[in-house]
Design a protein around this motif. Sequence first.
Motif, PDB file in Angstrom:
ATOM      1  N   ARG A   1       0.828  -1.198   0.000  1.00  0.00           N
ATOM      2  CA  ARG A   1       0.000   0.000   0.000  1.00  0.00           C
ATOM      3  C   ARG A   1       0.868   1.256   0.000  1.00  0.00           C
ATOM      4  NH1 ARG A   1      -5.069   1.631   1.540  1.00  0.00           N
ATOM      5  NH2 ARG A   1      -5.648  -0.243   0.398  1.00  0.00           N
ATOM      6  N   SER A   2       1.916   1.257   0.813  1.00  0.00           N
ATOM      7  CA  SER A   2       2.822   2.402   0.858  1.00  0.00           C
ATOM      8  C   SER A   2       3.453   2.656  -0.506  1.00  0.00           C
ATOM      9  CB  SER A   2       3.911   2.145   1.903  1.00  0.00           C
ATOM     10  OG  SER A   2       4.876   3.167   1.904  1.00  0.00           O
ATOM     11  N   LEU A   3       3.869   1.590  -1.169  1.00  0.00           N
ATOM     12  CA  LEU A   3       4.474   1.706  -2.504  1.00  0.00           C
ATOM     13  C   LEU A   3       3.512   2.383  -3.476  1.00  0.00           C
ATOM     14  CD1 LEU A   3       6.617   1.006  -4.652  1.00  0.00           C
ATOM     15  CD2 LEU A   3       5.568  -1.273  -4.810  1.00  0.00           C
ATOM     16  N   ARG A   4       2.290   1.946  -3.479  1.00  0.00           N
ATOM     17  CA  ARG A   4       1.298   2.546  -4.378  1.00  0.00           C
ATOM     18  C   ARG A   4       1.081   4.019  -4.051  1.00  0.00           C
ATOM     19  NH1 ARG A   4      -3.489  -0.262  -7.118  1.00  0.00           N
ATOM     20  NH2 ARG A   4      -4.645   1.471  -8.019  1.00  0.00           N
ATOM     21  N   CYS A   5       1.040   4.337  -2.739  1.00  0.00           N
ATOM     22  CA  CYS A   5       0.832   5.730  -2.329  1.00  0.00           C
ATOM     23  C   CYS A   5       1.976   6.631  -2.787  1.00  0.00           C
ATOM     24  CB  CYS A   5       0.690   5.812  -0.812  1.00  0.00           C
ATOM     25  SG  CYS A   5      -0.857   5.141  -0.179  1.00  0.00           S
ATOM     26  N   VAL A   6       3.199   6.133  -2.692  1.00  0.00           N
ATOM     27  CA  VAL A   6       4.344   6.931  -3.137  1.00  0.00           C
ATOM     28  C   VAL A   6       4.254   7.193  -4.630  1.00  0.00           C
ATOM     29  CG1 VAL A   6       6.852   6.948  -3.425  1.00  0.00           C
ATOM     30  CG2 VAL A   6       5.851   6.150  -1.281  1.00  0.00           C
ATOM     31  N   ILE A   7       3.933   6.158  -5.398  1.00  0.00           N
ATOM     32  CA  ILE A   7       3.835   6.322  -6.848  1.00  0.00           C
ATOM     33  C   ILE A   7       2.776   7.358  -7.208  1.00  0.00           C
ATOM     34  CG2 ILE A   7       3.153   5.149  -8.981  1.00  0.00           C
ATOM     35  CD1 ILE A   7       4.433   2.601  -7.817  1.00  0.00           C
ATOM     36  N   GLU A   8       1.670   7.367  -6.475  1.00  0.00           N
ATOM     37  CA  GLU A   8       0.551   8.251  -6.809  1.00  0.00           C
ATOM     38  C   GLU A   8       0.632   9.610  -6.119  1.00  0.00           C
ATOM     39  OE1 GLU A   8      -2.893   4.865  -7.650  1.00  0.00           O
ATOM     40  OE2 GLU A   8      -2.746   5.765  -5.654  1.00  0.00           O
ATOM     41  N   HIS A   9       1.598   9.802  -5.224  1.00  0.00           N
ATOM     42  CA  HIS A   9       1.676  11.033  -4.432  1.00  0.00           C
ATOM     43  C   HIS A   9       2.173  12.209  -5.280  1.00  0.00           C
ATOM     44  CE1 HIS A   9       2.658  13.767  -1.139  1.00  0.00           C
ATOM     45  NE2 HIS A   9       2.060  12.935  -0.310  1.00  0.00           N
ATOM     46  N   PRO A  10       1.574  13.390  -5.140  1.00  0.00           N
ATOM     47  CA  PRO A  10       1.965  14.533  -5.978  1.00  0.00           C
ATOM     48  C   PRO A  10       3.327  15.124  -5.616  1.00  0.00           C
ATOM     49  CG  PRO A  10       0.333  15.220  -4.356  1.00  0.00           C
ATOM     50  CD  PRO A  10       0.429  13.717  -4.262  1.00  0.00           C
ATOM     51  N   ARG A  11       3.846  14.870  -4.404  1.00  0.00           N
ATOM     52  CA  ARG A  11       5.102  15.499  -3.985  1.00  0.00           C
ATOM     53  C   ARG A  11       6.217  14.486  -3.723  1.00  0.00           C
ATOM     54  NH1 ARG A  11       1.807  18.574  -5.488  1.00  0.00           N
ATOM     55  NH2 ARG A  11       0.682  20.125  -4.260  1.00  0.00           N
ATOM     56  N   LEU A  12       5.956  13.217  -3.998  1.00  0.00           N
ATOM     57  CA  LEU A  12       6.962  12.180  -3.802  1.00  0.00           C
ATOM     58  C   LEU A  12       7.306  11.528  -5.136  1.00  0.00           C
ATOM     59  CD1 LEU A  12       5.567  10.349  -0.613  1.00  0.00           C
ATOM     60  CD2 LEU A  12       7.042  12.375  -0.733  1.00  0.00           C
ATOM     61  N   GLN A  13       8.550  11.090  -5.263  1.00  0.00           N
ATOM     62  CA  GLN A  13       8.994  10.390  -6.473  1.00  0.00           C
ATOM     63  C   GLN A  13       9.612   9.065  -6.070  1.00  0.00           C
ATOM     64  OE1 GLN A  13      12.152  12.355  -8.609  1.00  0.00           O
ATOM     65  NE2 GLN A  13      12.307  10.745 -10.155  1.00  0.00           N
ATOM     66  N   LEU A  14       9.058   7.981  -6.529  1.00  0.00           N
ATOM     67  CA  LEU A  14       9.643   6.671  -6.253  1.00  0.00           C
ATOM     68  C   LEU A  14      10.894   6.490  -7.098  1.00  0.00           C
ATOM     69  CD1 LEU A  14       9.157   3.907  -4.755  1.00  0.00           C
ATOM     70  CD2 LEU A  14       8.358   3.083  -6.991  1.00  0.00           C
TER      71      LEU A  14
ATOM     72  N   ALA B   1       8.132  -1.923 -10.112  1.00  0.00           N
ATOM     73  CA  ALA B   1       7.453  -1.548  -8.863  1.00  0.00           C
ATOM     74  C   ALA B   1       5.963  -1.330  -9.078  1.00  0.00           C
ATOM     75  CB  ALA B   1       8.087  -0.290  -8.285  1.00  0.00           C
ATOM     76  N   GLY B   2       5.592  -0.741 -10.195  1.00  0.00           N
ATOM     77  CA  GLY B   2       4.179  -0.513 -10.464  1.00  0.00           C
ATOM     78  C   GLY B   2       3.405  -1.809 -10.543  1.00  0.00           C
ATOM     79  N   GLU B   3       3.964  -2.782 -11.210  1.00  0.00           N
ATOM     80  CA  GLU B   3       3.282  -4.062 -11.355  1.00  0.00           C
ATOM     81  C   GLU B   3       3.116  -4.772 -10.016  1.00  0.00           C
ATOM     82  OE1 GLU B   3       5.717  -6.076 -14.156  1.00  0.00           O
ATOM     83  OE2 GLU B   3       4.889  -5.021 -15.903  1.00  0.00           O
ATOM     84  N   LEU B   4       4.055  -4.561  -9.105  1.00  0.00           N
ATOM     85  CA  LEU B   4       3.989  -5.221  -7.803  1.00  0.00           C
ATOM     86  C   LEU B   4       2.904  -4.648  -6.898  1.00  0.00           C
ATOM     87  CD1 LEU B   4       7.780  -5.730  -6.985  1.00  0.00           C
ATOM     88  CD2 LEU B   4       6.084  -7.496  -7.495  1.00  0.00           C
ATOM     89  N   CYS B   5       2.369  -3.477  -7.253  1.00  0.00           N
ATOM     90  CA  CYS B   5       1.291  -2.905  -6.431  1.00  0.00           C
ATOM     91  C   CYS B   5       0.033  -2.649  -7.245  1.00  0.00           C
ATOM     92  CB  CYS B   5       1.758  -1.625  -5.729  1.00  0.00           C
ATOM     93  SG  CYS B   5       2.187  -0.255  -6.814  1.00  0.00           S
ATOM     94  N   GLY B   6      -0.080  -3.308  -8.389  1.00  0.00           N
ATOM     95  CA  GLY B   6      -1.314  -3.242  -9.154  1.00  0.00           C
ATOM     96  C   GLY B   6      -1.442  -2.049 -10.065  1.00  0.00           C
ATOM     97  N   LEU B   7      -0.335  -1.377 -10.366  1.00  0.00           N
ATOM     98  CA  LEU B   7      -0.364  -0.221 -11.258  1.00  0.00           C
ATOM     99  C   LEU B   7       0.385  -0.533 -12.552  1.00  0.00           C
ATOM    100  CD1 LEU B   7       0.433   2.653  -8.711  1.00  0.00           C
ATOM    101  CD2 LEU B   7      -1.823   1.977  -9.600  1.00  0.00           C
ATOM    102  N   ALA B   8       0.324   0.387 -13.498  1.00  0.00           N
ATOM    103  CA  ALA B   8       1.096   0.251 -14.726  1.00  0.00           C
ATOM    104  C   ALA B   8       2.585   0.377 -14.411  1.00  0.00           C
ATOM    105  CB  ALA B   8       0.671   1.333 -15.721  1.00  0.00           C
ATOM    106  N   PRO B   9       3.455  -0.138 -15.251  1.00  0.00           N
ATOM    107  CA  PRO B   9       4.903  -0.025 -15.013  1.00  0.00           C
ATOM    108  C   PRO B   9       5.331   1.429 -14.846  1.00  0.00           C
ATOM    109  CG  PRO B   9       4.463  -1.586 -16.781  1.00  0.00           C
ATOM    110  CD  PRO B   9       3.141  -0.922 -16.466  1.00  0.00           C
TER     111      PRO B   9
END
Length: 347
Positions: free
Chosen positions: A19-32, A47-55
Amino acid sequence: MRTRPYRVVQWATGNVGTRSLRCVIEHPRLQLVGLHVHSEAKAGRDAGELCGLAPVGVQATRSIEDILALKPDCVLYMQQGANFDDICRLLSAGINIVTTRTEFNHPASLDPVLRARVEDACVRGASSIHATGSSPGFITEALPLVLGSLQRRLDMLRISEFANLAPRNSPELLFQVMGFGQAPDPRRDAGRAHHLRQAFAPSLQLVAEALGLGFDSVEASGDVALARRDTRIAAGELKAGTVAAQRATVTGLYRGKPLMRFKATWYCGTDIDADWDLRGDGWHVEVDGDVPLDLAIRFPVTPEQWPRVSPGLTAHRAVNAVPYICAAAPGIRTTVDLPQVVSDLGP
C-alpha cells in the motif's frame, strides 16, 4: 517552499509495504526512485506491477548497495524485523527513514548500545529516523497528545482496540498463529501480553513523559474467553470450549496508580463465557481528567472491503510523514519531536 519532489525508496512489500508503494507512486510530492524486496520472485520486477499499477520504470532489487547508490531523501522501511546493520548503513549515508517498526517510538526504551549506534549513524549522515503507524502510533501518540491539550489534570487514559475476526478467511493466521479454536494455553496468553508490552509500552511512555508525567512501572496481562457452543466463522469452525476471544492489556502506572492503559480485544465470536465489551472494529478512547472525554472511532467497512482498506491505516501516516522527517534535525525523532503530520492531498 520545496519545489522538487522527495526522492523515496520503498523497503519491503508486504500488505502495508505494498500500500505504501502505491501511495508513493501516486503522491503529488513524492517520487519513487527505488524498491527493496526480499523475495527472489519479486527482484527485477517493475514496482508498479507489484502494487497493481502500470509499469513505472523502477525495478525491485534485493541489494542495499543499489539503494545506497540512488541517494534517496527517504526510505520507507516496512520489513518484518529491524535489521540494524541495514538501518545504520542507510542513516550513515545521509538517508532519512520513516518506519512502521515499533523499536523507535520511544528512544529511551531501546537497548542503550543499539540506541547509541543508531544515534551515531544519524550524526554521521546528518539524517533522522521516525517510527509511526496506526497502532501504535496514531491511536497511542498523535490522538492522545491532541486530547491531552484540553487537560490541566489527567487521571487516566484508556485506549481500547477491537477487531472482529470472524469475517476474515485466514485459517492459518487465526487457528495456528493466534490460537483461536484451540484449548486455552497460559503460555500463549503470556506471550501475547509480552508482545503488546514490547510494542505499546514505549509508545504510551512517550506520551506520559510529554505530558510531564511518566511511568513508575508497566504491567501487562493476557486472557481468553471460550465459545459456549460450536460456531461457524469464515475461516472454519470454533468448537465449544475453545478460544473464541482474546484480550491483552498494557498499563503504565504513575505514583502507584494506573495512568494509561491500552487493551486489545480480538474475537471470532460473541457467544462467549465472559462478560466482555465486544464492539465492532475500531477504537474506544476514554480520558478521565478535568475535561472528561469519551470517543468511539469505527471503521465502517464491509468484510469484503477490509483487505483493501486496512493496510492504509498503517501505511498512510508513514507516507505522510516523509516531508517532516526529511526536514527534521538528525537523530531518532518521535511524534513529540515532529510537527503535527498533515496530509498533502493536492493534485
